[in-house]
Motif scaffolding. Structure first.
Motif, PDB file in Angstrom:
ATOM      1  N   SER A  86       0.876  -1.175   0.000  1.00  0.00           N
ATOM      2  CA  SER A  86       0.000   0.000   0.000  1.00  0.00           C
ATOM      3  C   SER A  86       0.905   1.215   0.000  1.00  0.00           C
ATOM      4  CB  SER A  86      -0.921   0.007   1.215  1.00  0.00           C
ATOM      5  OG  SER A  86      -1.798  -1.113   1.178  1.00  0.00           O
ATOM      6  N   LEU A  87       0.663   2.145  -0.918  1.00  0.00           N
ATOM      7  CA  LEU A  87       1.624   3.200  -1.183  1.00  0.00           C
ATOM      8  C   LEU A  87       0.955   4.567  -1.062  1.00  0.00           C
ATOM      9  CD1 LEU A  87       4.246   3.029  -3.982  1.00  0.00           C
ATOM     10  CD2 LEU A  87       2.859   5.079  -3.783  1.00  0.00           C
ATOM     11  N   GLY A  88       1.647   5.488  -0.350  1.00  0.00           N
ATOM     12  CA  GLY A  88       1.146   6.850  -0.201  1.00  0.00           C
ATOM     13  C   GLY A  88       2.119   7.849  -0.784  1.00  0.00           C
ATOM     14  N   ILE A  89       1.571   8.916  -1.447  1.00  0.00           N
ATOM     15  CA  ILE A  89       2.404   9.895  -2.138  1.00  0.00           C
ATOM     16  C   ILE A  89       2.126  11.282  -1.558  1.00  0.00           C
ATOM     17  CG2 ILE A  89       3.023  10.883  -4.377  1.00  0.00           C
ATOM     18  CD1 ILE A  89       1.799   8.378  -5.676  1.00  0.00           C
ATOM     19  N   ALA A  90       3.254  12.037  -1.347  1.00  0.00           N
ATOM     20  CA  ALA A  90       3.138  13.430  -0.917  1.00  0.00           C
ATOM     21  C   ALA A  90       4.199  14.241  -1.632  1.00  0.00           C
ATOM     22  CB  ALA A  90       3.277  13.548   0.591  1.00  0.00           C
ATOM     23  N   MET A  91       3.967  15.571  -1.714  1.00  0.00           N
ATOM     24  CA  MET A  91       4.907  16.405  -2.452  1.00  0.00           C
ATOM     25  C   MET A  91       4.881  17.823  -1.879  1.00  0.00           C
ATOM     26  SD  MET A  91       5.083  17.110  -6.585  1.00  0.00           S
ATOM     27  CE  MET A  91       3.449  17.865  -6.606  1.00  0.00           C
ATOM     28  N   THR A  92       6.060  18.428  -1.825  1.00  0.00           N
ATOM     29  CA  THR A  92       6.158  19.826  -1.403  1.00  0.00           C
ATOM     30  C   THR A  92       6.004  20.724  -2.628  1.00  0.00           C
ATOM     31  OG1 THR A  92       8.545  19.884  -1.719  1.00  0.00           O
ATOM     32  CG2 THR A  92       7.737  19.242   0.455  1.00  0.00           C
ATOM     33  N   PRO A  93       5.533  21.924  -2.450  1.00  0.00           N
ATOM     34  CA  PRO A  93       4.989  22.494  -1.193  1.00  0.00           C
ATOM     35  C   PRO A  93       3.516  22.212  -0.998  1.00  0.00           C
ATOM     36  CG  PRO A  93       5.092  24.186  -2.859  1.00  0.00           C
ATOM     37  CD  PRO A  93       5.597  22.939  -3.525  1.00  0.00           C
ATOM     38  N   VAL A  94       2.931  21.347  -1.862  1.00  0.00           N
ATOM     39  CA  VAL A  94       1.486  21.092  -1.790  1.00  0.00           C
ATOM     40  C   VAL A  94       1.117  20.512  -0.436  1.00  0.00           C
ATOM     41  CG1 VAL A  94      -0.428  19.835  -2.825  1.00  0.00           C
ATOM     42  CG2 VAL A  94       1.385  20.773  -4.280  1.00  0.00           C
ATOM     43  N   ASN A  95       1.926  19.576   0.076  1.00  0.00           N
ATOM     44  CA  ASN A  95       1.582  18.879   1.314  1.00  0.00           C
ATOM     45  C   ASN A  95       2.451  19.321   2.488  1.00  0.00           C
ATOM     46  OD1 ASN A  95       1.390  16.350  -1.012  1.00  0.00           O
ATOM     47  ND2 ASN A  95      -0.450  16.949   0.121  1.00  0.00           N
ATOM     48  N   GLY A  96       3.102  20.457   2.400  1.00  0.00           N
ATOM     49  CA  GLY A  96       3.882  20.951   3.533  1.00  0.00           C
ATOM     50  C   GLY A  96       5.229  21.458   3.093  1.00  0.00           C
ATOM     51  N   HIS A  97       5.864  22.204   4.021  1.00  0.00           N
ATOM     52  CA  HIS A  97       7.159  22.807   3.724  1.00  0.00           C
ATOM     53  C   HIS A  97       8.288  22.220   4.564  1.00  0.00           C
ATOM     54  CE1 HIS A  97       4.222  25.786   2.257  1.00  0.00           C
ATOM     55  NE2 HIS A  97       5.166  26.128   1.355  1.00  0.00           N
ATOM     56  N   ASP A  98       7.963  21.327   5.492  1.00  0.00           N
ATOM     57  CA  ASP A  98       9.020  20.710   6.310  1.00  0.00           C
ATOM     58  C   ASP A  98       8.883  19.198   6.237  1.00  0.00           C
ATOM     59  OD1 ASP A  98       6.937  19.984   8.051  1.00  0.00           O
ATOM     60  OD2 ASP A  98       7.232  21.784   9.262  1.00  0.00           O
ATOM     61  N   SER A  99       9.913  18.516   6.741  1.00  0.00           N
ATOM     62  CA  SER A  99       9.947  17.055   6.636  1.00  0.00           C
ATOM     63  C   SER A  99       8.839  16.409   7.454  1.00  0.00           C
ATOM     64  CB  SER A  99      11.310  16.549   7.110  1.00  0.00           C
ATOM     65  OG  SER A  99      11.545  16.941   8.452  1.00  0.00           O
ATOM     66  N   GLU A 100       8.539  16.945   8.608  1.00  0.00           N
ATOM     67  CA  GLU A 100       7.504  16.334   9.449  1.00  0.00           C
ATOM     68  C   GLU A 100       6.146  16.369   8.756  1.00  0.00           C
ATOM     69  OE1 GLU A 100       5.607  16.791  13.961  1.00  0.00           O
ATOM     70  OE2 GLU A 100       7.304  18.047  13.327  1.00  0.00           O
ATOM     71  N   ALA A 101       5.802  17.506   8.140  1.00  0.00           N
ATOM     72  CA  ALA A 101       4.517  17.611   7.452  1.00  0.00           C
ATOM     73  C   ALA A 101       4.476  16.707   6.232  1.00  0.00           C
ATOM     74  CB  ALA A 101       4.274  19.055   7.052  1.00  0.00           C
ATOM     75  N   LEU A 102       5.588  16.629   5.501  1.00  0.00           N
ATOM     76  CA  LEU A 102       5.632  15.807   4.297  1.00  0.00           C
ATOM     77  C   LEU A 102       5.493  14.325   4.651  1.00  0.00           C
ATOM     78  CD1 LEU A 102       6.009  16.045   1.227  1.00  0.00           C
ATOM     79  CD2 LEU A 102       8.458  15.664   1.592  1.00  0.00           C
ATOM     80  N   ILE A 103       6.181  13.883   5.684  1.00  0.00           N
ATOM     81  CA  ILE A 103       6.092  12.470   6.103  1.00  0.00           C
ATOM     82  C   ILE A 103       4.679  12.166   6.582  1.00  0.00           C
ATOM     83  CG2 ILE A 103       6.940  10.807   7.801  1.00  0.00           C
ATOM     84  CD1 ILE A 103       9.649  12.241   7.669  1.00  0.00           C
ATOM     85  N   HIS A 104       4.091  13.068   7.351  1.00  0.00           N
ATOM     86  CA  HIS A 104       2.741  12.840   7.866  1.00  0.00           C
ATOM     87  C   HIS A 104       1.731  12.724   6.716  1.00  0.00           C
ATOM     88  CE1 HIS A 104      -0.695  13.008  10.566  1.00  0.00           C
ATOM     89  NE2 HIS A 104      -1.208  13.986   9.807  1.00  0.00           N
ATOM     90  N   ALA A 105       1.888  13.567   5.700  1.00  0.00           N
ATOM     91  CA  ALA A 105       0.962  13.533   4.572  1.00  0.00           C
ATOM     92  C   ALA A 105       1.083  12.219   3.804  1.00  0.00           C
ATOM     93  CB  ALA A 105       1.217  14.719   3.656  1.00  0.00           C
ATOM     94  N   ALA A 106       2.338  11.778   3.546  1.00  0.00           N
ATOM     95  CA  ALA A 106       2.541  10.515   2.835  1.00  0.00           C
ATOM     96  C   ALA A 106       2.037   9.335   3.649  1.00  0.00           C
ATOM     97  CB  ALA A 106       4.023  10.345   2.507  1.00  0.00           C
ATOM     98  N   ASP A 107       2.180   9.397   4.950  1.00  0.00           N
ATOM     99  CA  ASP A 107       1.722   8.312   5.816  1.00  0.00           C
ATOM    100  C   ASP A 107       0.192   8.218   5.786  1.00  0.00           C
ATOM    101  OD1 ASP A 107       2.546   6.273   7.820  1.00  0.00           O
ATOM    102  OD2 ASP A 107       1.294   7.492   9.140  1.00  0.00           O
ATOM    103  N   GLN A 108      -0.464   9.358   5.847  1.00  0.00           N
ATOM    104  CA  GLN A 108      -1.928   9.348   5.775  1.00  0.00           C
ATOM    105  C   GLN A 108      -2.399   8.805   4.429  1.00  0.00           C
ATOM    106  OE1 GLN A 108      -4.133  10.052   8.233  1.00  0.00           O
ATOM    107  NE2 GLN A 108      -2.310  10.188   9.554  1.00  0.00           N
ATOM    108  N   ALA A 109      -1.717   9.162   3.354  1.00  0.00           N
ATOM    109  CA  ALA A 109      -2.097   8.655   2.038  1.00  0.00           C
ATOM    110  C   ALA A 109      -1.906   7.143   1.965  1.00  0.00           C
ATOM    111  CB  ALA A 109      -1.274   9.354   0.966  1.00  0.00           C
ATOM    112  N   MET A 110      -0.858   6.632   2.607  1.00  0.00           N
ATOM    113  CA  MET A 110      -0.614   5.187   2.595  1.00  0.00           C
ATOM    114  C   MET A 110      -1.745   4.448   3.309  1.00  0.00           C
ATOM    115  SD  MET A 110       2.660   3.095   4.102  1.00  0.00           S
ATOM    116  CE  MET A 110       2.239   3.526   5.787  1.00  0.00           C
ATOM    117  N   TYR A 111      -2.185   4.953   4.438  1.00  0.00           N
ATOM    118  CA  TYR A 111      -3.288   4.297   5.142  1.00  0.00           C
ATOM    119  C   TYR A 111      -4.601   4.439   4.355  1.00  0.00           C
ATOM    120  CZ  TYR A 111      -0.545   3.142   9.197  1.00  0.00           C
ATOM    121  OH  TYR A 111       0.373   2.584  10.033  1.00  0.00           O
TER     122      TYR A 111
END
Length: 578
Positions: free
Chosen positions: A537-562
């Motif tokens: 199961s794969l989640g995708i995130a991208m800056t600056p759409v999903n955040g400007h720092d690593s914590e926000a980017l990881i959180h967005a990709a994690d939510q997409a994966m779930y």
């Protein structure tokens, strides 16, 4: 020449001086009477007394015989007296070893005998003096020894002990010699049976060496000694006693203990890194290489810049041969002889001249050799004892090639997952932070894909963790072949992976996600004769759409994966705009 010899020398053995004088007087009177008779006979002959020729002949014969006999007795007694005195002197020399002066009274024979005795005794006296000096030398040598030296008799009693006993233990020589059982005086109670066993075996002719025992001082403190015990033999080859020697090895024991503590601390540190090293013996050997002690080369030059000391390690390091060939050389000659080993010999020569000219402590300087070695050099002035002009400079060379390689390998192990050889979470967090900063500076996008395995727990439960490890290794290998050169694959832990994509577009991310999902779904695994599959199961995130720092980017990709898992797994989902 002696004109009036001592009358006592003429006295035969067994006679007093008075009786000897009386005897000589009787001989003299008898000789006088005979002389008178001879004179009378001559007078009669002159008067031509008839019938006295026979008497004259008798008197003359008796007189001559008496004179000869008296002379013979006197000469015999003198000779015998000298001979008895010489015999008495020889007997005294045998008893005392000293040849008393002999007065020959100008008798050459006795002078020759005295000279012969002196020729016999002089080499003996010289040998005795030599042996006494040798005994004194060895006695002083034994007493000056820093360790313990003891001699035991066959009855176990102490016969001799050197002064080192009082220095090391506090017990005097007299106290040890007076002790009924000296072993109980200075040997630690638990080690006494060992020492007695050593002595018993030595009495059987066995020599024991390097036996470690504890010695107890007078103040009841204890230290370790390395001991040896062996039998002493007399001229006939029979055992006449025992010699016991002991050297203080407590400093070595303390150093060993400190080393063990250091090794234990390093092993504890190694245990914290076992999840990086895994179960690979090669990796453990590489880590243990960091514990190796590097050899250090030492070179000392005097104030005239001549080599006065160099150790063999330094000679081997710079291929200088034997140490004796280097002693006395000037330092510039040594540099010239070793120039071919260095990549930039001129630069190092300038460095040496600069350090020497500044008369200061030399900073670290890494020398790169043509054979790939890196030798770290540091130097220091050696001050004079009187605080005056320094007596020279010491140069220290350390081959740090292995240390540098080990440091690089350790860094690699700290950043790599030991199971899949992918970059781990630590490297992921470093790279995502660095690439985010770079993308913000350039005004570019940064993409992140997170995925984990669907059904991985079932594989572990059904086939074991070894099968799970094989699944992770194969998926890591296959996905690594799918991504491009500018895309980085990480294993974050367990069955969770991440892909960092520089300067991505939305289409680029979706195409990559599709390739990865399809690739994993196409893999088949077989364990214990049974086939199984896993998906992701794969989640995708991208800056600056999903955040400007690593914590926000990881959180967005994690939510997409779930979200992808909730949509049925084996698919991917794009994170929504934040």
């Amino acid at each position: 020449m002696r004109l009036l010899p001592d009358p006592a020398i003429f006295v035969p053995q067994g006679l007093t001086l008075r009786r000897w004088i009386l005897t000589c007087q009787l001989y003299a009177v008898a000789t006088g009477v005979l002389a008178g008779l001879l004179d009378f006979a001559l007078d009669l002959r002159s008067e031509r007394v008839a019938g006295l020729d026979a008497l004259e002949a008798v008197v003359i014969g008796v007189l001559v015989w008496a004179l000869v006999l008296f002379a013979f007795l006197i000469a015999r007694e003198l000779a015998m007296s000298h001979a008895r005195r010489m015999a008495h002197s020889i007997e005294s020399c045998v008893r005392t070893g000293v040849l008393a002066p002999l007065d020959s009274y100008d008798w050459p024979l006795f002078d020759q005998m005295h000279a012969g005795l002196r020729q016999l005794l002089d080499p003996r006296d010289a040998r005795i003096v030599s042996l006494q000096q040798e005994v004194e030398y060895y006695r002083q040598l034994a007493e000056d020894m820093l360790g313990l030296e003891l001699v035991f008799g066959l009855d176990g009693r102490l016969r001799w002990v050197n002064p080192g006993m009082q220095t090391l233990t506090g017990y005097s020589q007299e106290a040890c010699l007076a002790a009924v059982d000296p072993v109980e005086l200075w040997i630690y109670n638990r080690d006494r049976p060992t020492l007695r066993d050593m002595m018993a075996r030595a009495l059987q002719g066995e020599a024991l060496d390097s036996v470690e025992l504890r010695v107890q001082r007078k103040d009841e403190s204890v230290f370790w000694c390395s001991c040896r015990c062996y039998p002493l033999h007399d001229k006939a080859g029979e055992i006449s006693g025992l010699r016991f020697s002991a050297q203080d090895i407590q400093p070595r024991k303390d150093a060993d203990l400190k080393l063990l503590e250091t090794v234990a601390a390093l092993r504890r540190a190694q245990a914290l890194k076992e999840h990086y090293l895994g179960r690979s013996n090669d990796e453990r050997m590489r880590l243990s290489a960091l514990l190796e002690i590097l050899s250090v080369g030492i070179l000392f030059v005097d104030r005239d810049r001549r080599v006065v000391y160099i150790n063999q390690t330094c000679c081997d390091m710079w291929q200088l041969g034997e140490r004796a060939a280097v002693i006395g050389m000037r330092d510039d000659a040594v540099l010239q002889a070793t120039a071919a080993l260095r990549i930039d010999a001129d630069a190092y020569h300038q460095h040496v001249e600069q350090v020497v000219a500044q008369r200061s402590e030399g900073a670290q300087y890494d020398i790169h050799c043509v054979d790939g070695r890196v030798v770290r050099e540091v130097s220091s002035l050696v001050p004079a004892s009187d605080g005056g002009r320094p007596i020279g400079r010491v140069w220290i060379y350390e081959d740090i090639t292995e240390s540098l390689h080990a440091k690089e390998k350790l860094t690699e192990l700290a950043e790599r997952d030991p199971l899949t050889n992918l970059y781990n979470r630590r490297r992921f967090l470093e790279d995502i932070g660095r690439q985010l900063a770079e993308s913000v500076r350039r005004g570019e996008h940064l993409g992140l894909i997170l995925f984990d395995l669907d059904g991985f727990k079932e594989v572990n439960d059904a086939f074991g963790h070894y099968a799970g490890d094989q699944v992770l290794q194969r998926i890591a290998s296959e996905v690594d072949q799918v991504i491009r050169r500018n895309e980085l694959l990480f294993r974050l832990g367990g069955d969770e992976f991440a892909i960092l994509i520089a300067q991505p577009s939305t289409d680029c991310l979706t195409h990559l996600a599709r390739r990865v999902v399809n690739k994993v779904a196409s893999l088949a695994f077989e364990f214990d004769g049974r086939s199984t599959h896993v998906t992701i199961s794969l989640g995708i995130a991208m800056t600056p759409v999903n955040g400007h720092d690593s914590e926000a980017l990881i959180h967005a990709a994690d939510q997409a994966m779930y979200q992808a898992k909730n949509e049925g797994k084996n698919c991917w989902a794009m994170a929504g705009r934040s």
